[in-house]
Design a protein around this motif. Structure first.
Motif, PDB file in Angstrom:
ATOM      1  N   LEU A   1       0.652  -0.859   0.289  1.00  0.00           N
ATOM      2  CA  LEU A   1      -0.305   0.241  -0.217  1.00  0.00           C
ATOM      3  C   LEU A   1       0.988   0.923   0.474  1.00  0.00           C
ATOM      4  O   LEU A   1       1.312   1.743   0.996  1.00  0.00           O
ATOM      5  CB  LEU A   1      -1.141  -0.027   1.453  1.00  0.00           C
ATOM      6  CG  LEU A   1      -1.364   0.993   1.699  1.00  0.00           C
ATOM      7  CD1 LEU A   1      -2.559   1.521   0.308  1.00  0.00           C
ATOM      8  CD2 LEU A   1      -2.208   1.168   3.026  1.00  0.00           C
ATOM      9  N   ASP A   2       0.599   1.748  -0.872  1.00  0.00           N
ATOM     10  CA  ASP A   2       1.251   2.989  -0.928  1.00  0.00           C
ATOM     11  C   ASP A   2       0.577   4.507  -0.940  1.00  0.00           C
ATOM     12  O   ASP A   2      -0.352   5.227  -1.131  1.00  0.00           O
ATOM     13  CB  ASP A   2       2.071   3.565  -2.627  1.00  0.00           C
ATOM     14  CG  ASP A   2       2.713   4.881  -2.702  1.00  0.00           C
ATOM     15  OD1 ASP A   2       2.680   5.534  -2.279  1.00  0.00           O
ATOM     16  OD2 ASP A   2       3.605   4.583  -3.565  1.00  0.00           O
ATOM     17  N   ALA A   3       0.441   4.632   0.496  1.00  0.00           N
ATOM     18  CA  ALA A   3      -0.050   6.032   0.963  1.00  0.00           C
ATOM     19  C   ALA A   3       0.242   7.798   0.723  1.00  0.00           C
ATOM     20  O   ALA A   3      -0.944   8.209   1.421  1.00  0.00           O
ATOM     21  CB  ALA A   3      -0.050   5.741   2.929  1.00  0.00           C
ATOM     22  N   GLY A   4       0.991   7.288   0.176  1.00  0.00           N
ATOM     23  CA  GLY A   4       1.410   8.784  -0.739  1.00  0.00           C
ATOM     24  C   GLY A   4       2.058   9.616   0.271  1.00  0.00           C
ATOM     25  O   GLY A   4       2.313   9.243   1.519  1.00  0.00           O
ATOM     26  N   THR A   5       2.379  11.248   0.280  1.00  0.00           N
ATOM     27  CA  THR A   5       2.938  11.503   1.263  1.00  0.00           C
ATOM     28  C   THR A   5       2.104  12.962   2.430  1.00  0.00           C
ATOM     29  O   THR A   5       1.027  13.475   1.123  1.00  0.00           O
ATOM     30  CB  THR A   5       4.471  12.583   0.445  1.00  0.00           C
ATOM     31  OG1 THR A   5       3.536  13.145  -1.097  1.00  0.00           O
ATOM     32  CG2 THR A   5       5.011  11.970  -0.724  1.00  0.00           C
ATOM     33  N   SER A   6       2.990  12.904   2.688  1.00  0.00           N
ATOM     34  CA  SER A   6       2.381  14.362   3.820  1.00  0.00           C
ATOM     35  C   SER A   6       2.888  15.137   4.313  1.00  0.00           C
ATOM     36  O   SER A   6       4.157  15.281   4.848  1.00  0.00           O
ATOM     37  CB  SER A   6       2.147  13.196   4.856  1.00  0.00           C
ATOM     38  OG  SER A   6       1.171  11.961   5.007  1.00  0.00           O
ATOM     39  N   ALA A   7       2.468  16.632   4.092  1.00  0.00           N
ATOM     40  CA  ALA A   7       3.665  17.680   4.403  1.00  0.00           C
ATOM     41  C   ALA A   7       3.954  18.220   5.210  1.00  0.00           C
ATOM     42  O   ALA A   7       5.117  18.664   6.043  1.00  0.00           O
ATOM     43  CB  ALA A   7       2.411  19.084   4.103  1.00  0.00           C
ATOM     44  N   ASP A   8       3.629  17.884   6.597  1.00  0.00           N
ATOM     45  CA  ASP A   8       3.961  18.038   8.299  1.00  0.00           C
ATOM     46  C   ASP A   8       3.818  16.285   8.764  1.00  0.00           C
ATOM     47  O   ASP A   8       2.566  15.525   8.293  1.00  0.00           O
ATOM     48  CB  ASP A   8       3.326  19.142   8.724  1.00  0.00           C
ATOM     49  CG  ASP A   8       1.973  19.121   8.586  1.00  0.00           C
ATOM     50  OD1 ASP A   8       1.000  18.223   8.641  1.00  0.00           O
ATOM     51  OD2 ASP A   8       1.791  20.149   8.477  1.00  0.00           O
ATOM     52  N   PHE A   9       3.711  16.002  10.019  1.00  0.00           N
ATOM     53  CA  PHE A   9       3.215  15.035  11.052  1.00  0.00           C
ATOM     54  C   PHE A   9       2.506  15.238  11.559  1.00  0.00           C
ATOM     55  O   PHE A   9       1.657  14.260  11.067  1.00  0.00           O
ATOM     56  CB  PHE A   9       4.222  15.967  12.386  1.00  0.00           C
ATOM     57  CG  PHE A   9       4.382  14.433  13.288  1.00  0.00           C
ATOM     58  CD1 PHE A   9       4.656  13.499  12.721  1.00  0.00           C
ATOM     59  CD2 PHE A   9       3.321  14.485  14.698  1.00  0.00           C
ATOM     60  CE1 PHE A   9       4.152  12.759  13.994  1.00  0.00           C
ATOM     61  CE2 PHE A   9       2.693  14.066  15.550  1.00  0.00           C
ATOM     62  CZ  PHE A   9       3.420  12.485  14.918  1.00  0.00           C
ATOM     63  N   GLY A  10       1.533  16.296  11.123  1.00  0.00           N
ATOM     64  CA  GLY A  10      -0.093  16.248  12.120  1.00  0.00           C
ATOM     65  C   GLY A  10      -0.970  15.001  10.492  1.00  0.00           C
ATOM     66  O   GLY A  10      -1.752  14.538  10.706  1.00  0.00           O
ATOM     67  N   ALA A  11      -0.096  16.059   9.253  1.00  0.00           N
ATOM     68  CA  ALA A  11      -1.074  14.548   7.929  1.00  0.00           C
ATOM     69  C   ALA A  11      -0.602  13.461   7.684  1.00  0.00           C
ATOM     70  O   ALA A  11      -0.973  12.471   7.780  1.00  0.00           O
ATOM     71  CB  ALA A  11      -0.366  15.644   6.677  1.00  0.00           C
ATOM     72  N   LEU A  12       1.056  12.857   8.820  1.00  0.00           N
ATOM     73  CA  LEU A  12       1.444  11.957   8.365  1.00  0.00           C
ATOM     74  C   LEU A  12       0.510  11.289   9.018  1.00  0.00           C
ATOM     75  O   LEU A  12       0.194  10.209   9.277  1.00  0.00           O
ATOM     76  CB  LEU A  12       2.980  11.895   8.401  1.00  0.00           C
ATOM     77  CG  LEU A  12       3.277  10.399   9.205  1.00  0.00           C
ATOM     78  CD1 LEU A  12       3.080  10.047   8.024  1.00  0.00           C
ATOM     79  CD2 LEU A  12       4.524  10.791   9.971  1.00  0.00           C
TER      80      LEU A  12
ATOM     81  N   ALA B   1      -4.385   4.662   6.330  1.00  0.00           N
ATOM     82  CA  ALA B   1      -4.170   3.794   6.134  1.00  0.00           C
ATOM     83  C   ALA B   1      -3.617   2.434   6.882  1.00  0.00           C
ATOM     84  O   ALA B   1      -4.209   1.188   6.205  1.00  0.00           O
ATOM     85  CB  ALA B   1      -3.076   3.971   5.298  1.00  0.00           C
ATOM     86  N   ARG B   2      -4.529   2.568   7.755  1.00  0.00           N
ATOM     87  CA  ARG B   2      -5.412   0.989   9.040  1.00  0.00           C
ATOM     88  C   ARG B   2      -5.783   1.163   8.745  1.00  0.00           C
ATOM     89  O   ARG B   2      -6.549  -0.375   8.320  1.00  0.00           O
ATOM     90  CB  ARG B   2      -4.801   1.730  10.655  1.00  0.00           C
ATOM     91  CG  ARG B   2      -3.266   1.791  10.959  1.00  0.00           C
ATOM     92  CD  ARG B   2      -3.172   1.694  12.613  1.00  0.00           C
ATOM     93  NE  ARG B   2      -3.419   0.884  12.529  1.00  0.00           N
ATOM     94  CZ  ARG B   2      -3.562   0.553  14.328  1.00  0.00           C
ATOM     95  NH1 ARG B   2      -3.972   2.253  15.170  1.00  0.00           N
ATOM     96  NH2 ARG B   2      -4.095  -0.293  13.895  1.00  0.00           N
TER      97      ARG B   2
END
Length: 359
Positions: free
Chosen positions: A232-243, A250-251
């Protein structure tokens, strides 16, 4: 200074190589490992003198009789960096063992350093595992994330990329057993990558800027070694909150039992939305739509929807005649009151199948 079983292992290895009794004392002069196990725990006066003076001390048999816990031998400081961490002693009259003593001290220092490096590497690996576990649990704050990354000398920089490699259910135990190997193959010590295997056997990996492409390639290689695994490629997140939010979604996506071999979080949006529903109402809705639809017809429906309701392609995948598939779709309509060839009914049936596929 190492203690316990690690210290005894060093003494045993040196004795195996040199054939002489060896004692290892800590920074207080207490024997912590010895070829004579009965001496462990006693104070060694020869070692105490080494610690006070910072220089080797040779003790003859006659001198040893007037000293606590001491026998004839040569005792040398064990230096770790600039500090004296303890003392190593070789038993025997100084004239017999004096030539060996310096070699024993050097060997001891090297082995202690090696043990410490292994312990440090294991600690870093376990701490990285805990960081990922706390990220998955939702307990990690942005401040704690930054602090813990500094502890393990990991510095993934935003934007963060998230991947999850989920093995088949019957291979989860094998994946967990191979966690250390997977970690090493991913470059577990890299500053831009955090990777850990959770209790289900799913390998989670977070990559900082500049690392996603290489990490994705290595994960694809790993997937080929795990039959029926899903990446599963969950893409990118701009900061920790988005991660943190991406991890949550993803879960949810991974609650779906059947996933393509390689997929993205964007492609699993419907699965995420449905998995976020309360379990009770979700099961009730699926039961209302599908009723007692037999397993063969459910499998037919899934294949039909997987091929975007293209009858010919779905029939080929099912290895049945086109007319057989049309007949089965009619049976679905008769048993559920919803025609899978009609758009609105197809949506309801598709969502219901998704709900039954959640773990």
């Amino acid at each position: 200074m190492i203690t316990g079983a690690d210290a005894q292992a060093i003494v045993d290895e040196i004795m195996r190589r040199l054939g002489r009794n060896v004692n290892l004392m800590d920074g207080r002069g207490v024997i912590i490992a010895s070829g004579d196990r009965d001496r462990v725990g006693g104070v060694h006066d020869g070692a105490v003198r080494v610690l006070r003076g910072g220089a080797p001390v040779a003790v003859t048999g006659a001198q040893a009789r007037r000293m606590r816990g001491t026998r004839a031998g040569v005792n040398l400081p064990v230096r770790i960096g600039a500090e004296i961490a303890g003392v190593v002693g070789v038993t025997g009259e100084p004239r017999e063992v004096g030539d060996l003593a310096e070699a024993v001290a050097l060997m001891t220092e090297l082995m202690i350093t090696q043990q410490a490096m292994r312990a440090e590497a294991e600690w870093r690996r376990r701490t990285r595992d805990q960081i990922v576990a706390d990220l998955l649990s939702g307990r990690l704050t942005a401040a704690a994330w930054r602090q813990r990354l500094r502890l393990v000398d990991a510095r993934p920089e935003a934007p963060f990329a998230l991947f999850a490699l989920r093995p088949a259910a019957d291979a989860a135990a094998d994946a967990m057993g191979a966690a250390g190997s997977l970690y090493r193959r991913l470059g577990g010590g890299e500053q831009q990558v955090l990777a850990s295997v959770d209790v289900t056997g799913t390998l989670w990996a977070v990559a900082g800027a500049g690392a996603p492409a290489a990490l994705r390639g290595r994960l694809l290689e790993l997937r080929r070694d795990l039959p029926r695994a899903c990446l599963l490629d969950a893409g990118t997140s701009a900061d920790f909150g988005a991660l943190a939010e991406t991890v949550r979604r993803a879960r949810l996506a991974l609650r779906r039992r059947t996933l393509p071999e390689v997929t993205t979080l964007h492609e699993q949006e419907v699965s995420v939305l449905l998995a976020d529903l309360p379990d009770g109402p979700a099961r009730a809705a699926a039961a209302r739509v599908l009723g007692a639809l037999p397993g063969e017809l459910r499998r037919t429906l899934r294949t039909y929807f997987d091929h975007d309701r293209h009858v010919a392609r779905a029939a080929r995948d099912l290895n049945v005649h086109r007319n057989t598939l049309v007949y089965r779709l009619g049976r679905v309509a008769a048993l559920t009151g919803r025609d899978p060839r009609a758009f609105d009914d197809a949506v309801a049936l598709r969502l219901a199948l998704h709900l039954t596929d959640l773990d």
